[in-house]
Design a protein around this motif. Structure first.
Motif, PDB file in Angstrom:
ATOM      1  N   SER A 392     -26.239  -2.788  68.034  1.00  0.00           N
ATOM      2  CA  SER A 392     -26.594  -1.383  67.866  1.00  0.00           C
ATOM      3  C   SER A 392     -25.598  -0.743  66.905  1.00  0.00           C
ATOM      4  O   SER A 392     -24.421  -1.086  66.903  1.00  0.00           O
ATOM      5  CB  SER A 392     -26.529  -0.645  69.191  1.00  0.00           C
ATOM      6  OG  SER A 392     -27.428  -1.225  70.085  1.00  0.00           O
ATOM      7  N   ASP A 414     -32.828  -0.106  60.909  1.00  0.00           N
ATOM      8  CA  ASP A 414     -32.046  -0.793  61.940  1.00  0.00           C
ATOM      9  C   ASP A 414     -32.980  -1.831  62.555  1.00  0.00           C
ATOM     10  O   ASP A 414     -33.891  -1.495  63.295  1.00  0.00           O
ATOM     11  CB  ASP A 414     -31.594   0.255  62.959  1.00  0.00           C
ATOM     12  CG  ASP A 414     -30.824  -0.340  64.132  1.00  0.00           C
ATOM     13  OD1 ASP A 414     -30.731  -1.572  64.236  1.00  0.00           O
ATOM     14  OD2 ASP A 414     -30.327   0.457  64.955  1.00  0.00           O
ATOM     15  N   THR A 415     -32.759  -3.094  62.226  1.00  0.00           N
ATOM     16  CA  THR A 415     -33.701  -4.141  62.619  1.00  0.00           C
ATOM     17  C   THR A 415     -33.193  -4.884  63.842  1.00  0.00           C
ATOM     18  O   THR A 415     -32.101  -5.447  63.827  1.00  0.00           O
ATOM     19  CB  THR A 415     -33.881  -5.145  61.466  1.00  0.00           C
ATOM     20  OG1 THR A 415     -32.623  -5.765  61.201  1.00  0.00           O
ATOM     21  CG2 THR A 415     -34.371  -4.466  60.199  1.00  0.00           C
ATOM     22  N   GLN A 418     -33.551 -11.538  67.101  1.00  0.00           N
ATOM     23  CA  GLN A 418     -32.679 -12.598  67.615  1.00  0.00           C
ATOM     24  C   GLN A 418     -32.935 -13.912  66.876  1.00  0.00           C
ATOM     25  O   GLN A 418     -33.995 -14.085  66.274  1.00  0.00           O
ATOM     26  CB  GLN A 418     -32.999 -12.872  69.089  1.00  0.00           C
ATOM     27  CG  GLN A 418     -33.093 -11.659  69.954  1.00  0.00           C
ATOM     28  CD  GLN A 418     -33.433 -12.029  71.379  1.00  0.00           C
ATOM     29  OE1 GLN A 418     -34.517 -12.507  71.654  1.00  0.00           O
ATOM     30  NE2 GLN A 418     -32.496 -11.813  72.282  1.00  0.00           N
ATOM     31  N   THR A 419     -32.011 -14.832  67.020  1.00  0.00           N
ATOM     32  CA  THR A 419     -32.204 -16.181  66.497  1.00  0.00           C
ATOM     33  C   THR A 419     -33.564 -16.720  66.966  1.00  0.00           C
ATOM     34  O   THR A 419     -34.305 -17.354  66.212  1.00  0.00           O
ATOM     35  CB  THR A 419     -31.087 -17.110  67.027  1.00  0.00           C
ATOM     36  OG1 THR A 419     -29.831 -16.534  66.687  1.00  0.00           O
ATOM     37  CG2 THR A 419     -31.192 -18.504  66.449  1.00  0.00           C
ATOM     38  N   ASP A 503     -31.748  -8.444  76.518  1.00  0.00           N
ATOM     39  CA  ASP A 503     -31.103  -7.169  76.196  1.00  0.00           C
ATOM     40  C   ASP A 503     -31.672  -6.074  77.081  1.00  0.00           C
ATOM     41  O   ASP A 503     -32.825  -6.157  77.516  1.00  0.00           O
ATOM     42  CB  ASP A 503     -31.397  -6.780  74.736  1.00  0.00           C
ATOM     43  CG  ASP A 503     -30.656  -7.641  73.742  1.00  0.00           C
ATOM     44  OD1 ASP A 503     -29.421  -7.694  73.828  1.00  0.00           O
ATOM     45  OD2 ASP A 503     -31.314  -8.270  72.888  1.00  0.00           O
ATOM     46  N   ARG A 518     -26.548  -6.548  75.736  1.00  0.00           N
ATOM     47  CA  ARG A 518     -26.930  -7.763  76.454  1.00  0.00           C
ATOM     48  C   ARG A 518     -26.829  -7.538  77.962  1.00  0.00           C
ATOM     49  O   ARG A 518     -25.905  -6.878  78.436  1.00  0.00           O
ATOM     50  CB  ARG A 518     -26.005  -8.925  76.073  1.00  0.00           C
ATOM     51  CG  ARG A 518     -25.979  -9.292  74.621  1.00  0.00           C
ATOM     52  CD  ARG A 518     -27.185 -10.003  74.135  1.00  0.00           C
ATOM     53  NE  ARG A 518     -27.614 -11.106  74.970  1.00  0.00           N
ATOM     54  CZ  ARG A 518     -28.636 -11.908  74.662  1.00  0.00           C
ATOM     55  NH1 ARG A 518     -29.317 -11.725  73.539  1.00  0.00           N
ATOM     56  NH2 ARG A 518     -28.998 -12.878  75.464  1.00  0.00           N
ATOM     57  N   ARG A 529     -22.592 -14.088  67.683  1.00  0.00           N
ATOM     58  CA  ARG A 529     -22.982 -14.222  69.079  1.00  0.00           C
ATOM     59  C   ARG A 529     -22.181 -15.363  69.710  1.00  0.00           C
ATOM     60  O   ARG A 529     -22.237 -16.490  69.235  1.00  0.00           O
ATOM     61  CB  ARG A 529     -24.477 -14.512  69.086  1.00  0.00           C
ATOM     62  CG  ARG A 529     -25.078 -14.771  70.411  1.00  0.00           C
ATOM     63  CD  ARG A 529     -26.576 -14.688  70.219  1.00  0.00           C
ATOM     64  NE  ARG A 529     -27.258 -15.371  71.286  1.00  0.00           N
ATOM     65  CZ  ARG A 529     -28.580 -15.484  71.356  1.00  0.00           C
ATOM     66  NH1 ARG A 529     -29.340 -14.973  70.402  1.00  0.00           N
ATOM     67  NH2 ARG A 529     -29.138 -16.107  72.351  1.00  0.00           N
TER      68      ARG A 529
END
Ligand code: WT7
Length: 672
Positions: A392, A414-415, A418-419, A503, A518, A529
């Motif tokens: 964030s 603001d994207t 996640q992997t 999250d 998280r 991460r």
């Protein structure tokens, strides 16, 4: 009231792809109502050697049997062909694919699509020559140089599965990934240039190969790109330059099934070893391309720059695949934002007239803290879209990005993703809707996001809950390599029928999503991460340590920094009885503590990598635990994080309340 920023949408000097909230909603609804039609149309833009029979089939509910997701089944394609050859067929071979900007400002060059294809073909031939086949896993451990991209695409062309390991990982961490992937081939370089530093990679790779051998994996092929100029004494290493020299610059394409694996990327979970996130070809291709085009409002002629290292998913999707699939021109930057000075990012934006710039909040916050002349001396008027990703973004940093960098003329996106998701999931679309600093806004096409209460009901607006996705999008991971069970457990068991992101967040009244953080024990340090267990396992190697908890504590620039809380062994070298926990009483013990701290930090550097080095080591009497004996890391985070010091959350499950009292006292004496 949230600040709402809507000026840039009217100022965008070109017509945005999606230029009103109504057209966003119409397209989003279409993508949800008839995903097969929507994604089928998107996929038709690509070249298919054999067309697909079915757009989508899946099971998202563990109660109905094994989870599976299949996009474009029956189709045969190749992502390298679609990223390179297709554009050349369309007469765009002379377009620049990458401007390479080296660590030193005077090292730069460019690669057209045609040149890049030639280099990729040569490398694919080289891989074939040394016996790499379709389906083989190939580890890529390299600096941010064009050869890294060539290696990735070279694998994709022949159907080898690439697994890029971030160059900051240690030999132990590298070895864990090689062994798990069962890779017999490594592509690497002699070293990395990072600002004023030259970091040798050869010893790290050699040590990793040794560890692999101890684990019965023989790495038989190592291709080494000579870059920094360190000597490779190991004659087992094959020189990249010699190898490709004799290879042809054409290489036929291996037509692969849509669901054949494209890559593995290891990421941290809350427990256990890193997870080999597996992405397959066609869905990822379609999703990387569409998200890049819309979320950054990419148009022909733009110069796109994603600063992420290719060792992370952002680099895979938005430094390599997304832009190339759209025939875009991008920047590949080898160095760091502060070398030779704090204006490096801005000087690159000016030099190449960058139109879209995509980076992480941690970089924004650190540049925000520098003297303003680093920014002001550069002409940034080419910029139109400013992206952020990884954690964030606080509104102060958002507003600085928007005002100081974007001059209030750029859309800030603001994207959130996640992997595991392959591409961005929730993001404002430039030109479609006003932004709110700190919110990642609205779901991308094909994405259905919800915030759920613990009982599985949707949380009301303003109420924090778990972020879940309700249906598969094309970029979703397909499994954890060799551990489908863990895949189902990690993502599909908490709320059956939904993918759980891990999250928490909430929707506001306008339906904008705000990610809080998280809910598991995954830490985020400068956007990296890191699983608590990886750090803890390293710490536990010290024989004086009885128990340990690694926790991400709020940090102004890095987002979080790692604090390690440990309980000493009673019979250890350091006698617990002698240690007065709140202050170190005498010189002897003080020195012993320094020694312990240094050793623990070193252990983490060796086992994980320097980027995971703990900021502080705190010796405690006991760790807070639930009655069933689980360490409550969240409580430690609340007690020791500056901003959250006041609210402790739910302590009702703590087995010994006195432990909390002691920890609070200790936190106060640490003078936060
Ligand atoms: C975790 C995924 C995906 C690229 C980089 C990180 C956090 C990511 C945001 C954002 C708030 C974010 C989440 C997520 N995260 N983007 N825009 N706002 N949080 O990929 O290493 O797989 O980490 O990063 O916690 O779960 P990753």
């Amino acid at each position: 009231m949230d600040t709402v920023v809507d000026v840039p949408f009217r100022l965008l000097n070109r017509k945005a792809h999606i230029n009103s909230i109504e057209s966003y909603r119409a397209m989003h609804t279409r993508s949800i109502k008839d995903p097969e039609k929507f994604w089928g149309e998107v996929a038709s833009e690509f070249y298919w050697n054999i067309s697909w029979k079915r757009v989508l089939s899946y099971n998202f509910n563990v109660r109905n049997g094994p989870i599976f997701i299949k996009w474009f089944e029956g189709g045969k394609t190749n992502i390298c062909y679609n990223a390179l050859d297709r554009h050349i067929q369309e007469g765009k071979g002379e377009r620049v694919a990458f401007y390479f900007e080296g660590n030193e400002p005077n090292t730069f060059t460019s690669y057209t699509y045609r040149l890049l294809l030639q280099k990729v073909c040569k490398f694919s031939n080289a891989l074939l020559k040394i016996g790499v086949k379709k389906g083989d896993r190939v580890i890529i451990y390299m600096p941010m140089i064009i050869e890294l991209i060539i290696a990735v695409l070279g694998c994709a062309r022949i159907g080898a599965v690439h697994s890029v390991v971030f160059g900051g990982f240690s030999s132990e961490a590298l070895a864990i990934r090689i062994v798990d992937a069962g890779a017999e081939c490594i592509i690497t370089a002699d070293g990395i240039l990072r600002g004023p530093k030259q970091i040798p990679l050869i010893p790290i790779v050699q040590k990793a190969i040794g560890i692999c051998k101890d684990n019965n994996l023989v790495v038989s092929k190592v291709i080494l790109k000579n870059w920094v100029g360190f000597k490779a004494e190991d004659e087992k290493f094959i020189s990249w330059d010699n190898l490709v020299d004799t290879c042809k610059s054409e290489c036929s394409v291996e037509w692969l099934d849509s669901e054949d694996p494209l890559f593995l990327l290891y990421t941290s979970g809350s427990t256990g070893t890193p997870k080999g996130v597996l992405h397959s070809i066609a869905g990822y291709m379609v999703y990387a391309s569409l998200t890049h085009r819309y979320a950054f409002d990419y148009h022909e002629g733009d110069v796109f720059w994603c600063t992420a290292d290719i060792g992370w998913i952002t680099g895979h999707t938005y430094t390599i695949y997304g832009p190339l699939l759209n025939g875009a021109t991008s920047i590949l930057f080898e160095g760091i934002p502060t070398y030779p000075d704090g204006g490096r990012f801005w000087s690159i934006c000016e030099k190449y007239a960058v139109t879209q710039f995509y980076t992480a909040p941690t970089a924004i916050r650190s540049l925000m803290g520098l003297d303003s002349h680093f920014l002001e001396k550069h002409d940034l008027s080419s910029l139109r879209v400013l992206g952020t990703v990884g954690e964030s973004i606080n509104s102060e940093a958002w507003l600085w990005y928007y005002k100081a960098v974007g001059k209030q003329k750029c859309a800030v996106v603001d994207t959130y993703w996640q992997t595991e998701t392959g591409g961005l999931m929730v993001s404002p679309l430039p030109g479609a809707a006003p932004a709110k600093p700190g919110s990642c806004a609205l779901p991308f096409f094909g994405v259905q996001v919800q915030v759920l209460n613990p009982d599985g009901t949707p949380a009301a607006a303003g109420q924090e809950g778990c972020i879940v996705f309700d249906r598969p999008w094309p970029g979703i991971m397909r499994t954890i390599f060799k551990d489908h069970n863990r895949f189902e457990k990690s993502y599909f068991s908490v709320f059956p029928g939904h993918y759980t992101a891990g999250d928490s967040g909430f929707f506001d009244e306008d339906g904008y999503l705000w990610v809080v953080g998280r809910i598991d024990d995954v830490m985020s340090v400068s956007g990296h991460r890191i699983g608590a267990s990886e750090v803890e396992n390293a710490i536990a190697l010290n024989k004086d340590i009885a128990e340990v908890a690694a926790v991400g504590i709020d940090h102004e620039v890095k987002g979080q920094s790692i604090w390690v809380f440990c309980v000493l062994r009673p019979q250890g070298t350091l006698n617990e009885g002698e240690i007065i926990l709140y202050s170190v009483p005498n010189l002897k013990l003080k020195l012993a503590m320094v020694e312990l701290t240094n050793d623990l930090k070193l252990k983490v550097r060796q086992q994980v990598g320097a980027f995971a080095t703990p900021e502080r080591i705190v010796v405690v009497e006991s760790l807070p635990k639930t009655r069933s004996g689980k360490i409550m890391r969240r409580l430690l985070r609340d007690i020791f994080s500056r901003v959250k010091k006041q609210k402790l959350g739910d302590c009702s499950t703590v087995s010994e309340p006195q432990v909390i009292k002691n920890l609070v006292k200790q936190a106060m004496t640490l003078q936060l």
